[in-house]
Design an enzyme around this catalytic site. Structure first.
Site, short mmCIF file in Angstrom:
data_model
loop_
_atom_site.label_atom_id
_atom_site.label_comp_id
_atom_site.label_asym_id
_atom_site.label_seq_id
_atom_site.Cartn_x
_atom_site.Cartn_y
_atom_site.Cartn_z
N THR A 93 -0.66 1.79 -1.06
CA THR A 93 -2.07 1.82 -0.86
C THR A 93 -2.89 2.42 -1.93
OG1 THR A 93 -1.67 1.66 1.59
CG2 THR A 93 -4.02 1.82 0.76
N LYS A 168 -6.11 -5.05 2.39
CA LYS A 168 -5.89 -3.77 3.19
C LYS A 168 -7.09 -2.91 3.39
CE LYS A 168 -3.26 -0.12 4.11
NZ LYS A 168 -2.30 0.02 5.17
N LYS A 243 -8.02 8.45 3.68
CA LYS A 243 -7.71 7.80 2.50
C LYS A 243 -8.26 6.51 2.27
CE LYS A 243 -3.97 6.27 -0.51
NZ LYS A 243 -2.50 6.18 -0.43
P1 NAD Z 1 5.05 10.06 1.24
O1 NAD Z 1 4.00 11.09 0.40
O2 NAD Z 1 5.62 10.17 2.23
O3 NAD Z 1 5.91 9.36 -0.26
C1 NAD Z 1 5.47 9.17 -1.32
C2 NAD Z 1 6.64 9.52 -2.24
O4 NAD Z 1 6.28 9.31 -3.72
C3 NAD Z 1 6.92 11.14 -2.19
O5 NAD Z 1 8.31 11.17 -1.72
C4 NAD Z 1 6.90 11.56 -3.27
O6 NAD Z 1 7.46 12.73 -4.04
C5 NAD Z 1 7.10 10.28 -4.28
N1 NAD Z 1 6.43 10.46 -5.68
C6 NAD Z 1 5.15 10.91 -6.04
N2 NAD Z 1 5.15 10.93 -7.31
C7 NAD Z 1 6.20 10.49 -7.97
C8 NAD Z 1 6.66 9.90 -9.25
N3 NAD Z 1 5.89 10.21 -10.34
N4 NAD Z 1 7.91 9.35 -9.37
C9 NAD Z 1 8.71 9.11 -8.28
N5 NAD Z 1 8.31 9.68 -6.87
C10 NAD Z 1 7.02 10.16 -6.78
O7 NAD Z 1 3.99 8.71 1.55
P2 NAD Z 1 4.13 7.51 2.41
O8 NAD Z 1 3.61 7.80 3.84
O9 NAD Z 1 5.59 7.11 2.21
O10 NAD Z 1 3.16 6.53 1.75
C11 NAD Z 1 3.52 5.76 0.48
C12 NAD Z 1 2.23 4.75 0.45
O11 NAD Z 1 2.21 3.76 1.28
C13 NAD Z 1 0.81 5.56 0.37
O12 NAD Z 1 0.09 4.93 -0.56
C14 NAD Z 1 0.26 5.21 1.61
O13 NAD Z 1 -1.17 5.42 1.64
C15 NAD Z 1 1.07 4.04 2.08
N6 NAD Z 1 1.03 3.86 3.46
C16 NAD Z 1 1.54 4.91 4.06
C17 NAD Z 1 1.75 4.41 5.79
C18 NAD Z 1 2.03 5.72 6.57
O14 NAD Z 1 1.95 5.19 7.87
N7 NAD Z 1 2.69 6.57 6.15
C19 NAD Z 1 1.26 3.31 6.38
C20 NAD Z 1 0.98 2.06 5.65
C21 NAD Z 1 0.51 2.67 4.03
#
Ligand code: NAD
Length: 297
Positions: A93, A168, A243
């Protein structure tokens, strides 16, 4: 066999990658964080040491990252070595402007691209029941659809580049505002001596009906699966709601849209997160509204 490179194996990315492997795709993952890599190894996800290695020979490259700056950064690395025809799909997102810039850069490098953010949370990612909101060309959408179907149940082509992110943040602005509205109604009912179950029974079958009430009720009882029955453990954390509300406000400012309630909802969640409740489910906002009500003369 279609080869997929998957970058960002966090709370969402890991189960999404696991579902792609389960569906029979050849997948290599990459994440910068040591704990994420350990969890991925435990889930038997083949890992690369660098993003370049993860996307080597990949026809499909998926990113699932925290924000737009990181997506642009990672895509820059990817575009330097991706196959000319690789399809890039960003499921994070992020802000609409960064999503459109990412599309432009991919196009300049000859790679088709899609923004494909998701709804459904970690539970939906594990169950493979996410909703995908997709922006990009018809052709790119058609190639991505079977892959997205391995991770989700509903896949909507919303329009051209950035339309997925736009859908979204508009959806989540409705959700943030409506959760506050539902919570205010339950607190007012408490103050008036009206039973929460009675309010639920009326509003859930009347014009107050909405998802925040009927699927995610912020008081314990009426909806057994809602986080209110589990100490407001997320679910969808308040920090993530903030966010998304902040992204919707940035977008509203950039196009001059009037979103007064969206702005107010963002302020309410900002204060809630700043007070240390960012890790609680976003429906816990009712506890803040209740606390404030008690101190009001
Ligand atoms: P998260 O923080 O658990 O996962 C993100 C991952 O990206 C982490 O493991 C981090 O180490 C990795 N990362 C960061 N920089 C990086 C790089 N340069 N190279 C490789 N890996 C890298 O977050 P999440 O909850 O998995 O959410 C991911 C996305 O999905 C976000 O944009 C969030 O807004 C969206 N989202 C989350 C949810 C939810 O319920 N968690 C629901 C819908 C959407």
């Amino acid at each position: 066999m279609t080869k997929i490179g998957f970058i960002g194996l966090g709370n969402m990315g890991l189960p999404m990658a696991a579902n792609l492997l389960k569906a029979g795709y050849a997948l290599t993952g990459y994440d910068v964080s040591a704990p994420a890599r350990t969890s991925a190894q435990a889930a038997n996800i083949p890992l690369a040491d660098t993003p370049d290695q993860a996307i080597r020979d990949a026809e499909i490259i998926i990113t699932m990252l925290p924000n737009g700056a990181l997506v642009l950064d990672v895509w820059q690395t990817i575009l330097a070595t991706a196959l000319p025809s690789s399809l890039l799909i960003d499921c994070s997102t992020i802000d609409v402007a960064s999503a459109r810039l990412a599309h432009q850069r991919a196009e300049a490098a000859g790679c088709p691209a899609l923004d494909a953010p998701v709804s459904g949370g970690v539970g939906g990612a594990i169950a493979g029941s996410l909703t995908f909101m997709v922006g990009g060309s018809d052709r790119a959408f058609a190639s991505a659809e079977p892959i997205l179907a391995a991770m989700g149940k509903k896949i909507v082509h919303c329009g051209p580049a950035g339309a997925g992110q736009a859908a979204k943040i508009c959806n989540n602005m409705i959700l943030g505002i409506s959760m506050i509205g539902v919570s205010e109604a339950f607190v007012l009912a408490e103050k008036l001596g009206l039973d929460a179950k009675a309010l639920f029974d009326v509003a859930s079958t009347s014009s107050g009906q909405c998802w925040a009430l009927t699927s995610y009720c912020p008081v314990p009882g009426p909806v057994p699966a809602s986080p209110a029955n589990h100490g407001y453990k997320p679910g969808f954390a308040a920090a993530l709601m903030l966010k998304d509300l902040a992204l919707s406000q940035d977008a509203a400012r950039s196009v001059g849209a009037q979103t007064a309630l969206g702005a107010h909802a963002a302020d309410i969640y900002r204060r809630f997160v700043e007070e240390g409740s960012g890790g609680d489910d976003f429906s816990a906002i009712i506890t803040k509204i209740r606390d404030q009500s008690e101190t009001t003369p």
